[in-house]
Design a protein around this motif. Sequence first.
Motif, short mmCIF file in Angstrom:
data_model
loop_
_atom_site.label_atom_id
_atom_site.label_comp_id
_atom_site.label_asym_id
_atom_site.label_seq_id
_atom_site.Cartn_x
_atom_site.Cartn_y
_atom_site.Cartn_z
N VAL A 8 21.62 -72.29 63.18
CA VAL A 8 22.52 -71.22 63.60
C VAL A 8 21.79 -69.91 63.34
CG1 VAL A 8 24.73 -70.07 63.19
CG2 VAL A 8 24.58 -72.57 63.08
N LEU A 9 21.65 -69.10 64.38
CA LEU A 9 21.01 -67.79 64.28
C LEU A 9 22.09 -66.72 64.32
CD1 LEU A 9 18.20 -68.68 66.79
CD2 LEU A 9 17.87 -68.23 64.35
N TYR A 10 22.10 -65.85 63.31
CA TYR A 10 23.18 -64.88 63.15
C TYR A 10 22.62 -63.49 62.88
CZ TYR A 10 22.14 -64.91 58.20
OH TYR A 10 21.50 -64.77 57.00
N ASP A 11 23.47 -62.48 63.04
CA ASP A 11 23.11 -61.09 62.81
C ASP A 11 23.26 -60.80 61.31
OD1 ASP A 11 22.79 -58.36 62.68
OD2 ASP A 11 24.26 -57.92 64.25
N THR A 54 25.34 -61.89 70.07
CA THR A 54 26.15 -63.06 69.75
C THR A 54 25.44 -63.97 68.75
OG1 THR A 54 25.18 -64.41 71.51
CG2 THR A 54 27.12 -63.13 72.09
N VAL A 55 26.20 -64.91 68.26
CA VAL A 55 25.63 -66.00 67.46
C VAL A 55 24.97 -66.98 68.42
CG1 VAL A 55 27.73 -67.42 67.50
CG2 VAL A 55 26.12 -67.63 65.59
N HIS A 56 23.94 -67.65 67.94
CA HIS A 56 23.23 -68.65 68.75
C HIS A 56 23.09 -69.92 67.94
CE1 HIS A 56 22.00 -65.34 71.41
NE2 HIS A 56 21.77 -64.68 70.30
N GLY A 98 38.99 -65.05 72.00
CA GLY A 98 38.98 -64.82 70.55
C GLY A 98 37.60 -64.43 70.05
N TYR A 99 36.57 -65.12 70.52
CA TYR A 99 35.21 -64.79 70.11
C TYR A 99 34.86 -63.36 70.53
CZ TYR A 99 30.26 -64.81 69.33
OH TYR A 99 29.02 -64.47 68.87
N ALA A 100 35.18 -63.00 71.76
CA ALA A 100 34.87 -61.66 72.27
C ALA A 100 35.56 -60.58 71.44
CB ALA A 100 35.25 -61.55 73.74
N ARG A 122 28.07 -51.25 68.84
CA ARG A 122 28.87 -51.89 69.89
C ARG A 122 27.90 -52.49 70.89
NH1 ARG A 122 34.43 -50.54 70.24
NH2 ARG A 122 34.37 -51.39 72.33
N ARG A 123 27.98 -53.79 71.01
CA ARG A 123 27.06 -54.49 71.90
C ARG A 123 27.84 -55.26 72.94
NH1 ARG A 123 24.43 -56.33 66.58
NH2 ARG A 123 22.96 -54.68 66.25
N GLN A 124 27.19 -55.49 74.03
CA GLN A 124 27.82 -56.29 75.09
C GLN A 124 27.89 -57.74 74.62
OE1 GLN A 124 25.68 -56.06 78.71
NE2 GLN A 124 27.22 -57.15 79.86
N VAL A 125 29.04 -58.37 74.84
CA VAL A 125 29.23 -59.76 74.41
C VAL A 125 29.22 -60.66 75.60
CG1 VAL A 125 30.79 -61.34 73.26
CG2 VAL A 125 30.52 -59.04 72.41
#
Length: 125
Positions: A8-11, A54-56, A98-100, A122-125
């Motif tokens: 899982v790749l996260y910010d 996003t998460v990947h 919900g994720y968005a 603020r990033r595009q989802v």
Amino acid sequence: MRARAALVLYDADCGICGRLAAWLSERGIHVSPIRSAAGDHELRDLTRTRREATVHVVDDRGRRRSGSDALPPILRSLPRLGWAARLVEAAPAPSRLGYAIVARNRRRLSRLAGLRRCRATRRQV
């Protein structure tokens, strides 16, 4: 059997993202920040903005899923949550919404939860 989350790749600059990554790691799921060697390798075809939006999840076959599409493999990797993965797959629209909402408001949610300030813009989802 469907693929499970291998990575899982996260910010790491996001309080909520970091807290969830720690929780997943405690349950034996491999996690790594998006801005890491693993992130650079697995997300090399994406722009920095797309990487951090996003998460990947990368499964054991090297297939990548992002955003709300990453939820089923993550859920399937957690004990007793396979049913939740099936639910998300059966009704994808609510999970996308919900994720968005969470992704767009993660800075505010991190602050409300008392987590370190989310440096995500603020990033595009």
